[in-house]
Design an enzyme around this catalytic site. Structure first.
Site, PDB file in Angstrom:
ATOM      1  N   ASP A   1      37.484  12.793  -6.979  1.00 50.04           N
ATOM      2  CA  ASP A   1      36.467  13.797  -7.275  1.00 50.04           C
ATOM      3  C   ASP A   1      35.129  13.106  -7.257  1.00 50.04           C
ATOM      4  O   ASP A   1      35.033  11.914  -7.549  1.00 50.04           O
ATOM      5  CB  ASP A   1      36.683  14.427  -8.662  1.00 50.04           C
ATOM      6  CG  ASP A   1      36.244  13.505  -9.781  1.00 50.04           C
ATOM      7  OD1 ASP A   1      35.071  13.590 -10.212  1.00 50.04           O
ATOM      8  OD2 ASP A   1      37.067  12.675 -10.218  1.00 50.04           O
TER       9      ASP A   1
ATOM     10  N   GLY B   1      35.405   4.195 -14.583  1.00 56.10           N
ATOM     11  CA  GLY B   1      34.412   3.147 -14.800  1.00 56.10           C
ATOM     12  C   GLY B   1      33.949   2.450 -13.535  1.00 56.10           C
ATOM     13  O   GLY B   1      33.414   1.347 -13.585  1.00 56.10           O
TER      14      GLY B   1
ATOM     15  N   HIS C   1      29.056  23.728   4.158  1.00 56.18           N
ATOM     16  CA  HIS C   1      29.306  22.805   5.266  1.00 56.18           C
ATOM     17  C   HIS C   1      29.857  21.461   4.770  1.00 56.18           C
ATOM     18  O   HIS C   1      30.871  20.980   5.279  1.00 56.18           O
ATOM     19  CB  HIS C   1      28.047  22.575   6.114  1.00 56.18           C
ATOM     20  CG  HIS C   1      28.250  21.460   7.088  1.00 56.18           C
ATOM     21  ND1 HIS C   1      28.956  21.618   8.259  1.00 56.18           N
ATOM     22  CD2 HIS C   1      27.930  20.141   7.014  1.00 56.18           C
ATOM     23  CE1 HIS C   1      29.046  20.445   8.873  1.00 56.18           C
ATOM     24  NE2 HIS C   1      28.429  19.535   8.130  1.00 56.18           N
TER      25      HIS C   1
ATOM     26  N   CYS D   1      28.349  26.626  10.123  1.00 56.78           N
ATOM     27  CA  CYS D   1      28.229  26.201  11.518  1.00 56.78           C
ATOM     28  C   CYS D   1      28.529  27.330  12.509  1.00 56.78           C
ATOM     29  O   CYS D   1      27.987  27.356  13.602  1.00 56.78           O
ATOM     30  CB  CYS D   1      29.131  24.991  11.783  1.00 56.78           C
ATOM     31  SG  CYS D   1      28.516  23.508  10.975  1.00 56.78           S
TER      32      CYS D   1
ATOM     33  N   CYS E   1      32.589  21.476  13.870  1.00 49.73           N
ATOM     34  CA  CYS E   1      32.843  22.094  12.566  1.00 49.73           C
ATOM     35  C   CYS E   1      32.956  23.612  12.725  1.00 49.73           C
ATOM     36  O   CYS E   1      32.115  24.239  13.357  1.00 49.73           O
ATOM     37  CB  CYS E   1      31.718  21.752  11.598  1.00 49.73           C
ATOM     38  SG  CYS E   1      31.981  22.425   9.945  1.00 49.73           S
TER      39      CYS E   1
ATOM     40  N   GLN F   1      40.409   1.316 -17.433  1.00 47.73           N
ATOM     41  CA  GLN F   1      39.013   0.860 -17.528  1.00 47.73           C
ATOM     42  C   GLN F   1      38.973  -0.657 -17.305  1.00 47.73           C
ATOM     43  O   GLN F   1      39.866  -1.193 -16.677  1.00 47.73           O
ATOM     44  CB  GLN F   1      38.428   1.271 -18.888  1.00 47.73           C
ATOM     45  CG  GLN F   1      38.183   2.785 -19.020  1.00 47.73           C
ATOM     46  CD  GLN F   1      37.037   3.277 -18.138  1.00 47.73           C
ATOM     47  OE1 GLN F   1      36.305   2.493 -17.535  1.00 47.73           O
ATOM     48  NE2 GLN F   1      36.882   4.597 -18.035  1.00 47.73           N
TER      49      GLN F   1
ATOM     50  N   ASP G   1      38.398   8.736 -23.021  1.00 44.49           N
ATOM     51  CA  ASP G   1      38.162   7.306 -22.815  1.00 44.49           C
ATOM     52  C   ASP G   1      36.730   6.929 -23.153  1.00 44.49           C
ATOM     53  O   ASP G   1      35.898   7.790 -23.433  1.00 44.49           O
ATOM     54  CB  ASP G   1      38.479   6.921 -21.360  1.00 44.49           C
ATOM     55  CG  ASP G   1      37.532   7.583 -20.361  1.00 44.49           C
ATOM     56  OD1 ASP G   1      37.007   8.678 -20.674  1.00 44.49           O
ATOM     57  OD2 ASP G   1      37.312   7.025 -19.282  1.00 44.49           O
TER      58      ASP G   1
ATOM     59  N   GLY H   1      35.278  14.099 -20.880  1.00 43.59           N
ATOM     60  CA  GLY H   1      33.926  14.105 -21.432  1.00 43.59           C
ATOM     61  C   GLY H   1      33.451  12.765 -21.947  1.00 43.59           C
ATOM     62  O   GLY H   1      32.301  12.626 -22.346  1.00 43.59           O
ATOM     63  N   GLY H   2      34.320  11.765 -21.929  1.00 47.88           N
ATOM     64  CA  GLY H   2      33.900  10.438 -22.397  1.00 47.88           C
ATOM     65  C   GLY H   2      32.658   9.964 -21.659  1.00 47.88           C
ATOM     66  O   GLY H   2      31.684   9.502 -22.261  1.00 47.88           O
TER      67      GLY H   2
ATOM     68  N   CYS I   1      33.097  25.716  10.094  1.00 45.33           N
ATOM     69  CA  CYS I   1      32.797  26.336   8.792  1.00 45.33           C
ATOM     70  C   CYS I   1      31.901  27.563   8.963  1.00 45.33           C
ATOM     71  O   CYS I   1      31.308  27.782  10.020  1.00 45.33           O
ATOM     72  CB  CYS I   1      32.175  25.314   7.837  1.00 45.33           C
ATOM     73  SG  CYS I   1      30.398  25.103   8.002  1.00 45.33           S
TER      74      CYS I   1
ATOM     75  N   ASP J   1      37.768  16.833 -16.757  1.00 46.20           N
ATOM     76  CA  ASP J   1      37.453  15.497 -17.241  1.00 46.20           C
ATOM     77  C   ASP J   1      37.267  15.616 -18.750  1.00 46.20           C
ATOM     78  O   ASP J   1      36.837  16.644 -19.256  1.00 46.20           O
ATOM     79  CB  ASP J   1      36.181  14.986 -16.548  1.00 46.20           C
ATOM     80  CG  ASP J   1      36.110  13.467 -16.576  1.00 46.20           C
ATOM     81  OD1 ASP J   1      36.941  12.853 -17.262  1.00 46.20           O
ATOM     82  OD2 ASP J   1      35.220  12.911 -15.908  1.00 46.20           O
TER      83      ASP J   1
HETATM   84 ZN   LIG Z   1      30.004  23.225   9.218  1.00 40.82          ZN
END
Ligand SMILES: [Zn+2]
Length: 400
Positions: A272, A222, A341, A315, A310, A194, A153, A101-102, A312, A99
């Site tokens: 993100d 924004g 997780h 888990c 799950c 924006q 921006d 940084g604006g 992962c 990103d």
């Molecule tokens: Zn998990």
């Protein structure tokens, strides 16, 4: 509808039509391919908090997003360059987005002065005076070696006067032209739409971004700054409807499970957001039925995993009872296990979304998900956002 043409770094495999814009594709970077729709975990300081780069790889992620503003203040661009660039510094072979940084300058720096030329501010790290312009922001992101970079921006906070939003939007447009001129072409440059929550400004901004040549992607900025969800999606619709379907679309700062499902249906390719990792560190963990708070005493003697669907690392190996203990004892392992997780949950959600689009069943998937997943209440969400904003202010005061 405009015909979709594949471009060298973004190939669209399949797109749905019946009133949804969901599509699968792949973004091709010099550090590998990213199947889309995808979520980018946030590694603001060059680390997804509490995880190593191999943890991120093990979950399955092909890319994360870092922050040029934070890294340029500490450790500084010279340090990162002398250590071989951002990928080597972090020991990450996948793609990195940064990103510009604006947003952080607006929210973190002190004594910010914005002119059409550049932003001058005092660093929140050491109090020194800094300048950041579209040209220096692009140079920093490129010298770090990021694969996907954002144009510089000027986001304006939610609730600002329309005139301020208009000025910020026009400046963002001027800065985009300068960002394109400064861009060497080694990375994929995204222009940012924006215009706050005003439909006419969003329309103007989307039309402008669509008219410029020299960007490889479109980011929608924004938003998710406290506005109601219906307004968020209206602004996303304007932004995606008016811009070329050929370019990858990134929605900045949006990443709750229900928003990812909804956003994909609106043609967003990448997202993100700090939310999945931030709430994980508070013990708020995702299940197919909604978030659970693992610190709740009802889990104290539970031998179950967070979610029995799950697979992962957390888990597979640890019970809710153990996690409840780690969080209550403020043990550091709690952050790591919770984060693994939640990021695994989000990774699998994106994988399932891609699968549903490929098989033409996205709408069924969305309906089933929304039926079973209990979203965090709007009032709770707004309150969390407010407390977070106070905490940000507090951090600055602590520094001072
Ligand atoms: Zn998990």
């Amino acid at each position: 509808m405009t015909e979709i043409t594949n471009i060298p770094y973004f190939k669209i495999d399949k797109s749905e039509h019946h009133n949804v814009s969901a599509r699968t594709g792949v973004i091709i970077t010099s550090h590998g391919e990213i199947p889309t729709p995808a979520f980018f975990p946030v590694a603001t300081q060059g680390t997804v908090k509490s995880l190593s780069s191999s943890d991120i790889t093990d979950i399955g992620y092909k890319a994360f997003i870092s922050n040029a503003y934070h890294l340029s203040l500490r450790p500084g661009i010279d340090s990162i360059k002398s250590l071989g660039g951002l990928h080597k510094f972090i020991n990450w072979e996948g793609a990195i987005a940064t990103d510009s940084g604006g947003f952080q300058i607006a929210s973190l720096a002190r004594n910010v002065q914005v002119s059409d030329e550049a932003v001058t501010f005092r660093s929140h790290v050491d109090g020194s005076l800094k300048h950041l312009s579209p040209e220096t922001s692009i140079r920093i992101q490129e010298e770090m070696g990021a694969d996907i970079i954002m144009a510089f921006d000027q986001p304006i906070t939610y609730g600002a006067e329309k005139l301020d939003l208009k000025i910020g939007m026009q400046r963002t447009h001027d800065w985009l032209i300068r960002s394109i001129t400064a861009h060497s072409g080694a990375s994929l440059l995204y222009g940012i739409i924006q215009g706050g929550t005003y439909k006419d400004l969003r329309t103007e901004s989307a039309n402008f971004i669509d008219s410029v040549r020299g960007i490889q992607g479109i980011a929608i900025g924004g938003l998710s700054l406290g506005e109601p969800k219906s307004v968020l999606w209206d602004m996303v619709d304007v932004s995606t409807d008016l811009t070329s379907p050929n370019l990858p679309k990134h929605l900045l700062g949006v990443g709750s499970p229900e928003d990812l499902v909804e956003g994909v249906g609106k043609g967003i390719d990448t997202f993100d957001c700090v939310l999945p990792t931030r709430v994980a560190r508070k013990g708020s963990l995702y299940t197919q039925f909604g978030r659970i708070n693992v610190t709740n005493s009802k889990y104290r003697v539970s031998n179950e995993a967070i979610s029995n669907t799950c697979a992962c690392y957390t888990c597979k190996n640890y019970s809710l009872g153990y996690l409840n203990h780690l969080f209550r004892a403020n043990e550091l392992l709690a952050y790591r296990l919770g984060t693994i997780h939640n990021l695994s949950f989000i990774y699998r959600l994106m994988e399932d979304l891609r699968g549903s689009i490929s098989s033409g069943t996205y709408i069924d998937f969305r309906n089933n998900f929304m039926d079973s997943y209990q979203s965090v209440d709007e009032s709770v969400r707004t309150e969390q956002k407010r407390l977070w904003a106070i905490n940000q202010d507090q951090k600055q005061q602590d520094f001072e």
